[in-house]
Design an enzyme around this catalytic site. Structure first.
Site, PDB file in Angstrom:
ATOM      1  CB  ALA A   9     -40.298  -2.274  14.617  1.00  0.00           C
ATOM      2  NE  ARG A  62     -37.555  -6.192  18.919  1.00  0.00           N
ATOM      3  CZ  ARG A  62     -37.524  -4.869  18.808  1.00  0.00           C
ATOM      4  NH1 ARG A  62     -36.989  -4.131  19.750  1.00  0.00           N
ATOM      5  NH2 ARG A  62     -38.030  -4.279  17.745  1.00  0.00           N
ATOM      6  CD  GLN A 102     -33.897  -8.861   8.194  1.00  0.00           C
ATOM      7  OE1 GLN A 102     -33.192  -8.916   7.225  1.00  0.00           O
ATOM      8  NE2 GLN A 102     -35.097  -8.326   8.149  1.00  0.00           N
ATOM      9  CB  SER A 129     -27.795   4.952  21.188  1.00  0.00           C
ATOM     10  OG  SER A 129     -29.136   5.334  21.252  1.00  0.00           O
ATOM     11  N   GLY A 159     -37.959  -3.734  10.521  1.00  0.00           N
ATOM     12  CA  GLY A 159     -38.697  -2.575  11.007  1.00  0.00           C
ATOM     13  C   GLY A 159     -37.698  -1.621  11.622  1.00  0.00           C
ATOM     14  CG  HIS A 160     -34.597  -0.157   9.983  1.00  0.00           C
ATOM     15  ND1 HIS A 160     -33.803  -0.098   8.873  1.00  0.00           N
ATOM     16  CD2 HIS A 160     -34.325  -1.354  10.557  1.00  0.00           C
ATOM     17  CE1 HIS A 160     -33.067  -1.201   8.793  1.00  0.00           C
ATOM     18  NE2 HIS A 160     -33.378  -1.973   9.798  1.00  0.00           N
ATOM     19  CG  ASP A 214     -35.316  -6.436  16.471  1.00  0.00           C
ATOM     20  OD1 ASP A 214     -35.802  -5.899  15.464  1.00  0.00           O
ATOM     21  OD2 ASP A 214     -35.607  -7.586  16.843  1.00  0.00           O
ATOM     22  CD  GLU A 215     -28.612  -5.891  15.646  1.00  0.00           C
ATOM     23  OE1 GLU A 215     -29.336  -5.291  14.824  1.00  0.00           O
ATOM     24  OE2 GLU A 215     -28.220  -7.063  15.483  1.00  0.00           O
ATOM     25  CE  LYS A 248     -30.174  -3.556  11.361  1.00  0.00           C
ATOM     26  NZ  LYS A 248     -30.598  -4.375  12.498  1.00  0.00           N
ATOM     27  CE  LYS A 283     -34.059  -0.179  22.549  1.00  0.00           C
ATOM     28  NZ  LYS A 283     -35.113  -1.141  22.523  1.00  0.00           N
ATOM     29  CE  LYS A 293     -29.856   7.617  18.764  1.00  0.00           C
ATOM     30  NZ  LYS A 293     -29.872   7.997  20.151  1.00  0.00           N
TER      31      LYS A 293
HETATM   32  P1  IMP Z   1     -38.175 -14.140   8.340  1.00  0.00           P
HETATM   33  O1  IMP Z   1     -37.132 -13.117   8.042  1.00  0.00           O
HETATM   34  O2  IMP Z   1     -39.576 -13.572   8.391  1.00  0.00           O
HETATM   35  O3  IMP Z   1     -38.053 -15.328   7.455  1.00  0.00           O
HETATM   36  O4  IMP Z   1     -37.916 -14.695   9.826  1.00  0.00           O
HETATM   37  C1  IMP Z   1     -36.777 -15.495  10.146  1.00  0.00           C
HETATM   38  C2  IMP Z   1     -36.234 -15.137  11.524  1.00  0.00           C
HETATM   39  O5  IMP Z   1     -35.669 -13.842  11.470  1.00  0.00           O
HETATM   40  C3  IMP Z   1     -37.303 -15.072  12.627  1.00  0.00           C
HETATM   41  O6  IMP Z   1     -36.700 -15.485  13.842  1.00  0.00           O
HETATM   42  C4  IMP Z   1     -37.639 -13.605  12.708  1.00  0.00           C
HETATM   43  O7  IMP Z   1     -38.144 -13.248  13.978  1.00  0.00           O
HETATM   44  C5  IMP Z   1     -36.263 -13.007  12.452  1.00  0.00           C
HETATM   45  N1  IMP Z   1     -36.328 -11.648  11.902  1.00  0.00           N
HETATM   46  C6  IMP Z   1     -36.634 -11.277  10.642  1.00  0.00           C
HETATM   47  N2  IMP Z   1     -36.556  -9.945  10.505  1.00  0.00           N
HETATM   48  C7  IMP Z   1     -36.185  -9.461  11.695  1.00  0.00           C
HETATM   49  C8  IMP Z   1     -35.880  -8.157  12.166  1.00  0.00           C
HETATM   50  O8  IMP Z   1     -35.934  -7.147  11.457  1.00  0.00           O
HETATM   51  N3  IMP Z   1     -35.515  -8.066  13.472  1.00  0.00           N
HETATM   52  C9  IMP Z   1     -35.397  -9.153  14.280  1.00  0.00           C
HETATM   53  N4  IMP Z   1     -35.649 -10.398  13.872  1.00  0.00           N
HETATM   54  C10 IMP Z   1     -36.031 -10.548  12.592  1.00  0.00           C
END
Ligand code: IMP
Length: 434
Positions: free
Chosen positions: A297, A303, A222, A411, A40-41, A13-14, A16, A329, A18
């Protein structure tokens, strides 16, 4: 020729989405390397918001090609939803999905929710998308790939064998409901043709594009601290979110990568369980959460928010070989009176030399903070680095220094325009195609 990997340097969620969107103009092909629809981008274009989970956000640029690489795992129904959302973006001939992508199957989500329930207060806090169990099957060599959908008899056989085994696990281990193989087969075959019309050997496609002199931007999903090898295991996702995953997840070899761009927030967030040394459980944390719209997202979960952790980002810059950082941010910190940067951890009275491997240690560390005065004014309208408030520039300089990495883009808001490029950044000039 310039091929670049973009990675998250924190817990995802950094921002990416954008930044990939911003850099896309300079590249011919944008490729996604790992993860699934847990990502989720979010991209804002002219006031319209698009949230992409599987397809690279480069698809919003009509003249670019996009690849969903072999390291990505696909839930066909989530993919179809996204294809429908993008129906006005002329996807034909522009979107290429790897035939080596593994499929997320209903038994993956069923096993995951049973396992999270079993773990109770020790649960990972996953996105409940079946990500972990799907990658488990991939590594366990019993996964089903998109290529299998091309041959219905083979697909049927594999589904039947896997469902038989998973039903034993679901009923025997977890006491959960079992699944019907034929129902699953029918539902996947019903969508197979539409999905297969985008499927190809994307490693061949990408390498041919590179041979023709095209430039490829590989986007990670991620973040580094969620990487299954380098992250805060076991509170991680099940893929390699680091720059090496950009190569294995696309079939573009390391020798063809010219640079790595790391993305980091001006503070830190994390969603799901696991240690987070600089977490703020107070008024400032809630202020940042609200102002930064820090809600997942993909899942909408709030968060967790905390101060910038230079220890985390320095470690990430190392394992990813980050050439330059993008700080996102910054505007969220406008008006915060006093800012803190964590420059190290102490553990049992001693300063740690390395980022801890075990979560038990990470849970017990004391962050070492330094204080910085904040700034009052709104930075979201700033476009030139020199026009940022002096304290913001000092804060950014210190961030950069504390992680030993150059910062080339800042940003200050979700829109493409809300961006400050640090002029004459030698790294940016080297990384981006002319
Ligand atoms: P999973 O990827 O659904 O197996 O979740 C494993 C861990 O990664 C959990 O803590 C999720 O909240 C985190 N996670 C997975 N995808 C994202 C992402 O796109 N952004 C932030 N955390 C993520």
């Amino acid at each position: 020729m310039s091929n670049v990997v973009i990675v998250g340097t924190q817990w995802g969620d950094e921002g990416k989405g954008k930044i990939v969107d911003l850099f896309t103009e300079k590249f011919d092909v944008i490729a996604r390397a790992q993860g699934g629809h847990n990502a989720g981008h979010t991209v804002m274009i002219d006031g319209l918001q698009y949230i992409l989970h599987l397809i690279p956000s480069g698809i919003l640029h009509r003249e670019k090609s996009c690849v969903v690489g072999n390291g990505v795992i696909i839930d066909p129904f989530a993919l179809l939803e996204e294809l429908r959302m993008l129906k006005d973006f002329d996807l034909r001939g522009r979107l290429h999905i790897s035939n080596r992508c593994h499929l997320i199957m209903p038994y993956h989500t069923a096993v995951e929710s049973a396992e999270e329930a079993r773990l109770a207060d020790k649960k990972i806090g996953t996105t409940s998308r079946g990500i972990g169990p799907c990658y488990e099957d991939k590594i366990g060599r019993r996964g089903i790939r998109l290529a299998d959908l091309e041959i219905p008899e083979i697909f049927r056989e594999k589904v039947a064998a896997n469902v038989q085994f998973k039903n034993q696990v679901l009923a025997g281990v977890y006491g959960a409901e079992t699944l019907d193989a034929e129902e699953i087969y029918d539902s996947y075959m019903a969508v197979a043709d539409e999905i297969l019309s985008y499927v190809t050997d994307t490693a061949e496609y990408l390498n041919a594009a590179i041979s023709e002199g095209k430039s490829v931007l590989i986007e990670g999903a991620q973040g580094t601290l969620l990487d299954v090898d380098h992250g805060t295991y076991p509170f991680v996702t099940s893929s390699n979110a680091t720059s090496g995953g950009g190569c294995t997840g696309t079939g573009v070899g390391p020798g063809k990568i010219d640079g790595v761009v790391g993305i980091s927030k001006a503070y830190t967030t994390r969603v799901g369980g696991g240690p987070f040394p600089t977490e703020l459980d107070d008024r400032i944390g809630r202020y940042v959460q609200e102002k930064g719209a820090e809600f997942g997202a993909s899942t909408g979960r709030p968060r967790r928010c905390g101060w910038f952790d230079a220890n985390v980002v320095r470690y990430s810059c190392m394992v990813n070989a980050v050439d330059t950082l993008v700080i996102t941010k910054l505007d969220v910190l406008d008006g915060v009176e006093e800012l803190k940067i964590c420059t190290g951890y102490s553990y049992r009275g001693e300063q740690l030399q390395f980022f801890p491997t075990g979560i038990e240690t990470l849970e017990a560390v004391e962050p070492i903070f330094e204080s910085h005065p904040g700034w009052e004014s709104d930075t979201s309208g700033v476009r030139d680095y020199d026009e940022l408030p002096e304290n913001a520039r000092k804060y950014l300089n210190r961030l950069s220094e504390s992680v030993n990495t150059d910062v080339s883009v800042i940003s200050v808001g979700p829109d493409r325009q809300e961006t400050v490029v640090v002029e004459n950044s030698p790294y940016l000039a080297r990384l981006l195609p002319a």
